[in-house]
Motif scaffolding. Structure first.
Motif, short mmCIF file in Angstrom:
data_model
loop_
_atom_site.label_atom_id
_atom_site.label_comp_id
_atom_site.label_asym_id
_atom_site.label_seq_id
_atom_site.Cartn_x
_atom_site.Cartn_y
_atom_site.Cartn_z
N UNK A 272 4.48 -0.51 5.95
CA UNK A 272 3.41 0.24 5.39
C UNK A 272 2.11 -0.17 5.87
N UNK A 273 1.89 -1.58 5.82
CA UNK A 273 0.67 -2.35 6.08
C UNK A 273 0.62 -2.08 7.74
N UNK A 274 1.44 -2.32 8.46
CA UNK A 274 1.62 -2.26 9.79
C UNK A 274 1.01 -0.97 10.29
N UNK A 275 1.55 0.19 9.44
CA UNK A 275 1.45 1.63 9.88
C UNK A 275 -0.20 1.95 9.38
N UNK A 276 -0.47 0.99 8.56
CA UNK A 276 -2.16 1.28 8.11
C UNK A 276 -2.02 2.20 7.01
N UNK A 277 -0.69 2.48 6.39
CA UNK A 277 -0.50 3.52 5.13
C UNK A 277 -1.01 2.90 3.85
N UNK A 278 -0.64 1.22 3.83
CA UNK A 278 -1.10 0.76 2.54
C UNK A 278 -2.37 -0.29 2.99
N UNK A 279 -3.38 0.14 2.34
CA UNK A 279 -4.62 -0.47 2.48
C UNK A 279 -4.78 -2.04 1.82
N UNK A 280 -4.02 -2.83 2.32
CA UNK A 280 -3.73 -4.20 2.04
C UNK A 280 -5.11 -4.97 1.57
N UNK A 281 -6.26 -4.93 2.44
CA UNK A 281 -7.25 -5.63 2.12
C UNK A 281 -7.69 -5.13 0.61
N UNK A 282 -7.81 -3.87 0.23
CA UNK A 282 -7.94 -3.31 -0.98
C UNK A 282 -7.03 -4.06 -2.15
N UNK A 283 -5.82 -3.75 -1.95
CA UNK A 283 -4.77 -3.96 -2.73
C UNK A 283 -4.62 -5.47 -2.99
N UNK A 284 -4.91 -6.24 -2.16
CA UNK A 284 -4.96 -7.88 -2.27
C UNK A 284 -6.24 -8.41 -2.87
N UNK A 285 -7.26 -8.13 -2.64
CA UNK A 285 -8.75 -8.50 -2.79
C UNK A 285 -9.18 -8.04 -4.10
N UNK A 286 -8.96 -6.60 -4.17
CA UNK A 286 -9.58 -5.77 -5.49
C UNK A 286 -8.35 -5.65 -6.64
N UNK A 287 -7.41 -4.91 -6.11
CA UNK A 287 -6.39 -4.71 -7.19
C UNK A 287 -5.71 -5.67 -7.82
#
Length: 495
Positions: A272-287
């Motif tokens: 999902x991250x590879x396909x840019x569906x999951x916004x990993x930067x936001x998920x990891x740093x913020x959420x």
């Protein structure tokens, strides 16, 4: 403490076919085999356990190869990065084998319930089970299962007069890829006779995730079962030869299930991250870190802080695709943590498990903290991946393809009494000729015969068997083949 379930029974290396051979013939074959293998003049012998032989058998099968064109989450992908059912199964196999190495060492060195002669058996068994655990999944992932269930539920409401028992109807209304997998291994993956690929009872037992048929109360309530009505005999044999307690799982099945969860949760998020569906930067740093939205930072603060250091270093250094690197680091750590805690659950509940008192709960749900990791990964998939337009649109395509194929084959081939083998004019006859000849041959075999019944034809099969033949054919299709056949039968594409 002596338990009800014995490892000597679970590691049953006998094969299905052995129960149908004459004892004298079997003994003679074994003696001849030993004489050939272990004479002084011939030191070339087969060093493999029967479970290793299972692995080698399935590696050459068409059923396994088809998984390379069956979706994990994203169907019909051109990218070679995104997982298919085959690459997912390979990952499950690796994790399951790793579990097996640990289990075996613990049972031999700590519990003293196995001996040094048993080394290698459990890892090989679990590696094989992991490799084939999704063999029965239809096209378009688990969504394909739902399409088949819904189609038959509507079909039986319309065809109230159809000649099937309630239990037989449940086989289709609650169609299950696990049960179809058992069916492929014991019947449809044709080698020489009606025994399919002829796996050991030990391997089949681990794959029997739900050790009951579709008429079981749990099966009706949860729409999950282990074997079809037609396969009840072999299903019961597997249970009797291994666990030998009704409705109780093989303890190793919990590890297979855990390996499946660990593999797909991490890998589907990575895809999902590879396909840019999951916004990993936001998920990891913020959420995760700032808001502690998923409640895992407070549990694993030190480990996540270490991951944040790696994340920031890659980001600040301008590392290409640093988000993918970050999620991969997270996945590796999370999988390792889940594996460690699952081992703890097994050790702490060992007696319950070996007495059949543990229930059907997954190991991951019983962990102290890894259950939060599991839920976090499931929430990510539910929030970002499954509602994604690409996933939804491809699921709609899968719905149309599978539903239409079922309608075409079932409605034309079930009630037509034509002589399909000799008359090429009826539409039913033409459709049936598109079904795998191996599948048809297997359906015409008697359970206790190595040859088809004399004079037996498809039209002689009962309605239940005809429906199984069609679902065997359609569920065995790859995503691309199903789409291609659908387009040809609908006149969208020329043959």
């Amino acid at each position: 403490m002596e338990t009800k379930i014995k490892w000597s029974d679970l590691l049953n290396e006998k094969r299905i076919k052995d129960n149908y051979k004459e004892k004298e013939k079997l003994a003679a074959e074994q003696k001849k085999k030993e004489e050939i293998m272990f004479t002084d003049e011939n030191l070339i012998y087969d060093h493999r356990s029967e479970f290793e032989r299972d692995y080698d058998r399935i590696m050459n099968s068409s059923s396994l190869r088809r998984l390379q064109d069956k979706a994990q989450v994203f169907p019909l992908q051109e990218s070679d990065f995104i997982r298919t059912r085959l690459t997912h199964s390979m990952e499950v196999s690796a994790i399951a084998r790793s579990f097996g190495v640990w289990i075996e060492k613990w049972l031999i060195e700590v519990k003293k319930e196995l001996t040094n002669e048993d080394y290698g058996k459990i890892p090989s068994l679990l590696a094989t089970a992991g490799l084939v655990h999704d063999l029965g999944n239809p096209p378009y992932g688990h969504f394909g299962e739902d399409v088949i269930k819904k189609w038959f539920e509507a079909y039986f409401k319309e065809k109230k007069e159809i000649d099937l028992t309630p239990a037989q109807k449940n086989d289709f209304i609650n169609f299950d890829g696990n049960a179809q997998g058992i069916r492929i291994l014991t019947r449809l993956q044709f080698l020489n006779d009606q025994f399919g690929i002829n796996f050991t009872y030990g391997t089949l037992s681990v794959l029997l995730k739900y050790p009951f048929d579709s008429s079981n109360e749990y099966a009706i309530d949860n729409k999950k079962f282990g074997y079809f009505q037609q396969d009840s005999k072999i299903g019961q044999e597997i249970i009797q030869e291994t666990v030998n307690i009704p409705d109780i799982r093989n303890p190793l099945t919990y590890f297979l299930e855990a390996a499946d969860d660990i593999a797909y949760l991490g890998s589907d998020v990575e895809d999902g991250v590879k396909k840019k569906i999951i916004p990993w930067e936001k998920v990891f740093e913020v959420d995760i870190i700032e808001k502690n939205k998923y409640k895992i930072y407070e549990v694993y603060k030190d480990a996540i802080d270490d991951l944040k250091i790696k994340h920031d270093r890659a980001k600040n250094n301008g590392f290409p695709d640093y988000l993918l690197t970050s999620v991969q680091n997270f996945k590796v750590w999370a999988q390792g943590q889940m594996i460690r805690e699952i081992k703890e659950v097994f050790v702490e509940n060992y007696d319950q498990i070996m007495n059949g008192d543990f229930g059907k709960d997954e190991f991951l749900k019983k962990t102290k903290n890894a259950k939060f990791l599991r839920q976090f990964l499931k929430d990510l998939l539910g929030e970002y991946v499954f509602p994604n337009k690409e996933v939804l649109s491809l699921e709609l395509v899968g719905d149309s393809v599978i539903s239409d194929l079922l309608s075409i084959f079932v409605n034309n081939c079930i009630f037509d009494e034509s002589d399909f083998e000799n008359d090429s004019k009826p539409k039913a006859g033409k459709l049936l000729r598109m079904i795998s000849e191996n599948f048809i041959f297997v359906h015409l075999l008697n359970d206790d015969s190595e040859n088809p019944a004399k004079g037996k034809k498809i039209k002689d099969l009962d309605t239940y068997s005809k429906l199984l033949l069609i679902t065997d054919f359609i569920s065995g299709m790859t995503d691309s083949y199903a789409l291609d056949l659908h387009q040809k039968l609908k006149g969208v594409k020329m043959p």
